[in-house]
Design a protein around this motif. Structure first.
Motif, PDB file in Angstrom:
ATOM      1  N   LEU A  78      38.708  37.548  47.555  1.00 27.82           N
ATOM      2  CA  LEU A  78      38.186  36.690  46.495  1.00 27.82           C
ATOM      3  C   LEU A  78      38.295  37.396  45.141  1.00 27.82           C
ATOM      4  O   LEU A  78      38.752  36.803  44.155  1.00 27.82           O
ATOM      5  N   GLN A  79      37.887  38.661  45.113  1.00 22.68           N
ATOM      6  CA  GLN A  79      37.964  39.437  43.864  1.00 22.68           C
ATOM      7  C   GLN A  79      39.394  39.491  43.329  1.00 22.68           C
ATOM      8  O   GLN A  79      39.642  39.249  42.149  1.00 22.68           O
ATOM      9  N   GLU A  80      40.352  39.758  44.224  1.00 21.27           N
ATOM     10  CA  GLU A  80      41.757  39.832  43.794  1.00 21.27           C
ATOM     11  C   GLU A  80      42.206  38.520  43.155  1.00 21.27           C
ATOM     12  O   GLU A  80      42.931  38.502  42.173  1.00 21.27           O
ATOM     13  N   ARG A  81      41.756  37.404  43.739  1.00 25.98           N
ATOM     14  CA  ARG A  81      42.167  36.090  43.228  1.00 25.98           C
ATOM     15  C   ARG A  81      41.473  35.755  41.905  1.00 25.98           C
ATOM     16  O   ARG A  81      42.090  35.185  41.008  1.00 25.98           O
ATOM     17  N   ILE A  82      40.194  36.126  41.797  1.00 24.21           N
ATOM     18  CA  ILE A  82      39.480  35.895  40.529  1.00 24.21           C
ATOM     19  C   ILE A  82      40.190  36.663  39.403  1.00 24.21           C
ATOM     20  O   ILE A  82      40.424  36.140  38.320  1.00 24.21           O
ATOM     21  N   ILE A  83      40.575  37.906  39.698  1.00 16.81           N
ATOM     22  CA  ILE A  83      41.222  38.741  38.684  1.00 16.81           C
ATOM     23  C   ILE A  83      42.614  38.211  38.356  1.00 16.81           C
ATOM     24  O   ILE A  83      42.968  38.023  37.195  1.00 16.81           O
TER      25      ILE A  83
END
Ligand code: WT7
Length: 660
Positions: free
Chosen positions: A177-182
């Protein structure tokens, strides 16, 4: 007989039912050929006609296709429209205001009906709420939601204000999720406190907190939380808000933001053959046109149909055939929160019977697991349920084996429902190769023929056409309106992945192998030709899983391959070399469990390897290249008959035969 042999010999043909064919949007093979001929004759004229007839344009387009920056194609570029206006307002004007848009069934069986008017009002309130947080046209919003009316409303609300959404499947980990938000540079996340699946409450908001806590999300201003369960969640002042607070007192109307047809409607991350997931970018006009047209052509949708697509909104199927297609066409659809096996494996059949579903669209992996379940427990066999409302069945996500096709056809469709075996991809936006329910004679295991306007072909490694009967690479020769526009933030990767120079640079490379039948010209998909696995219809890159494994402090090296699996299609088999001595016995089991949990945390539970095998090394050539071909044979438990003379260390093959 191997699967491929059984496909080659598959000669049973099933004609579409005559009454269905008579009234179908595309009626008979004549109807199909007429449309194909129109597309052949005047490609742009064909698409222009359809775009004018099917979409409500705020400002009409004057140019259909711009190929000047190929392969960055532009469709209907100077036209303006709003996707949410097309899906909602248009239905209010068409007399569908009081028609049920969504029949929502919760995990516990509670049913809620939402009309087009109610959905419109809800979407407008969410849209106004997002605007009040400063979200504006062109901003990215990550949606990490359970299957819910609110999830669909969040997607539609983004479309309404011209924000680009990126839905992340609720089964992905905090890290993913973090990778996609970034990568998306999201300004807001819309999520829920928890999701409910199979009687269990699972966290969502807590995972969002964990993702943001990992850092790098400074561009993120707001987290909007839908209260689904009332479970305990931490709310950070100044950042986190409840959805019901954000929408309270918001008007039930919201002037749509009209955008250019090429405006990015959404980014959806999918796996490729390298480690990093690709943000597949889709357009507004071309995408919506195909979502609508395929609802008509492939599903022959009629005003009284009750449509049910069992996918999750976190995947492209849930975008095109839940959040957009059914609404754009003004259909009534079932949206299901739960899982097919809860409270028992008769849940799908029970729901079809109770809601009188007429079109049912699911994945081969679900069918295969329900076949197994009904063999173990006769009470959940579809024969116990009244499925007489059904008229069309669909399959999506992976090849459907002829045995599962026949079971589906006989036991669910009672031999009167055509099965549309729809081949397509996240990148294609909608169906590409599929039978038409009122036209195409079906052959189990074949997705049959391309839709009108889709110029699919089978070619060799240099891009030359292959004759029918000869297996090769599946390509599409001309751009089509709902195709991927680029990889978000990485146009070079887009070009290399989908329009490779080796094939001449103009053919769209799907990444699948295919063979066409000598007599019928029907396509059969023979599986991915790159390092992409398909586990239960979920797409995963072997490198992605390998990177997750080597990130573990104990792991020195790993290689991941797919292994054929009766239920999930393929399963993940990981070969692992540790930084310490090769573990055996209980210790090996314990480390294997630790690594599985690790991958679950790094990517998500769907990426956990089913098998882990430890070796002192991996089989490599003298030049150091891992011999994946051998690993695939080992994973299957077959004898190695290939030449292993180029192998540097043949002894380790024996070690790698043993699974943990
Ligand atoms: C890959 C795309 C299609 C939306 C959901 C999956 C495989 C998909 C079929 C089919 C054989 C199929 C292909 C494709 N695939 N449908 N009917 N017959 N194979 O989308 O995650 O982008 O995966 O799924 O290998 O390339 P996706």
């Amino acid at each position: 007989m191997s699967e491929t042999d059984s496909l080659k010999q598959e000669s049973r043909m099933f004609e579409p039912p005559a009454d269905l064919a008579r009234n179908a949007a595309i009626s008979g093979m004549e109807g199909y050929r007429t449309l194909c001929a129109e597309a052949e004759r005047d490609y742009e004229g064909f698409w222009a006609r359809l775009a004018n007839e099917n979409l409500a344009w705020h400002k009409p387009f004057t140019k259909t296709l711009d190929e000047s920056a190929a392969p960055f194609y532009k469709w209907f570029e100077d036209g303006q429209l709003n996707v949410s206006y097309n899906c909602l307002d248009r239905n209010l004007q068409n007399g569908n205001a009081g028609k049920t848009a969504v029949i929502f069934e919760a995990d516990d069986g509670k049913v809620t009906r939402v009309t087009y008017q109610e959905l419109h009002d809800k979407v407008c309130q969410v849209a106004n709420g997002l605007k009040s947080l400063g979200v504006k046209k062109g901003d990215r919003v990550v949606i990490y939601m359970p299957m819910s009316v609110e999830g669909i409303a969040a997607m539609q609300a983004c479309a309404r204000i011209g924000a680009t959404h990126s839905v992340v499947f609720g089964g992905f980990s905090a890290k993913s999720l973090q990778e996609r938000i970034i990568d998306a540079g999201a300004v807001a996340v819309v999520t829920a406190d928890e999701q409910v699946r199979g009687g269990k409450q699972l966290p969502l908001k807590a995972i969002v907190d964990e993702a943001i806590g990992m850092g790098g999300c400074e561009h993120l201003k707001s987290v909007v939380v839908y209260r689904r369960t009332g479970g305990n969640v931490a709310m950070q002042a100044g950042r986190d808000l409840w959805l019901h607070d954000v929408t309270a007192n918001q008007p039930a109307t919201c002037e749509p933001e009209f955008v250019g047809a090429e405006h990015p409607l959404f980014i959806l991350y999918t796996s490729g053959s390298t480690g990093k997931p690709k943000g597949v970018q889709h357009s507004s006009g071309g995408y919506l046109l195909w979502a609508m047209l395929t609802m008509k052509w492939t599903f022959d949708i009629k005003p009284d149909d009750i449509f049910w697509c069992t996918a999750d909104i976190g995947w492209v199927t849930g975008h095109t055939y839940i959040a957009y297609g059914p609404l754009a066409i003004g259909a009534t659809q079932i949206v299901f929160e739960g899982v097919p096996t809860y409270p028992n494996a008769g849940r799908f059949w029970d729901m079809i019977a109770r809601h009188k579903a007429t079109i049912f669209y699911t994945a081969p992996t679900a069918i295969r697991s329900l076949i197994k379940a009904s063999e173990a427990d006769a009470n959940v066999h579809p024969k116990n349920f009244d499925l007489s409302s059904l008229r069309i069945l669909g399959s999506v996500g992976e090849p459907i084996n002829p045995e599962a096709w026949m079971w589906y056809y006989k036991n669910v469709g009672r031999e009167k429902c055509p099965i549309v075996d729809t081949f397509w991809q996240t990148e294609t936006g909608g169906h590409m190769i599929t039978p038409l329910p009122g036209a195409t004679p079906m052959v189990p295991g074949s997705c049959t023929l391309p839709l009108p306007g889709i110029m699919a072909a089978v070619v060799d490694e240099t891009g030359n056409d292959l004759p029918n009967g000869q297996g090769g690479i599946l390509v599409v020769k001309r751009p089509w309106p709902s195709m991927i526009r680029t990889i978000w933030g990485d146009p070079e990767r887009f070009k290399k992945s989908y329009f490779p120079e080796e094939l001449g640079g103009t053919l769209y490379l799907a990444g699948d192998g295919s063979i066409r039948n000598e007599k019928t010209g029907y396509f059969t998909i023979t599986g991915r030709i790159d390092d992409v696995l398909n586990v239960s219809g979920h797409r995963m890159g072997t490198m992605e899983i390998e990177s997750a494994l080597v990130a573990h402090p104990l792991v020195a090296e790993s290689a991941v391959v797919g292994k054929p699996d009766e239920t999930t299609g393929e399963s993940i088999c990981a070969f692992v070399v540790l930084k310490r001595a090769r573990p055996e016995g209980d210790e090996a089991k314990q480390i294997a469990k630790e690594l599985r949990d690790w991958v679950g945390k790094e990517i998500g539970p769907i990426a956990k390897p089913k098998e882990i095998r430890f070796g002192d090394n991996l089989p490599k050539t003298r030049s150091g290249k891992i011999m994946r071909r051998l690993l695939r044979v080992l994973a299957k438990g077959e004898q190695i008959t290939q030449d292993v003379s180029t192998l540097e260390n043949p002894a380790i093959l024996d070690q790698l035969k043993q699974a943990q």
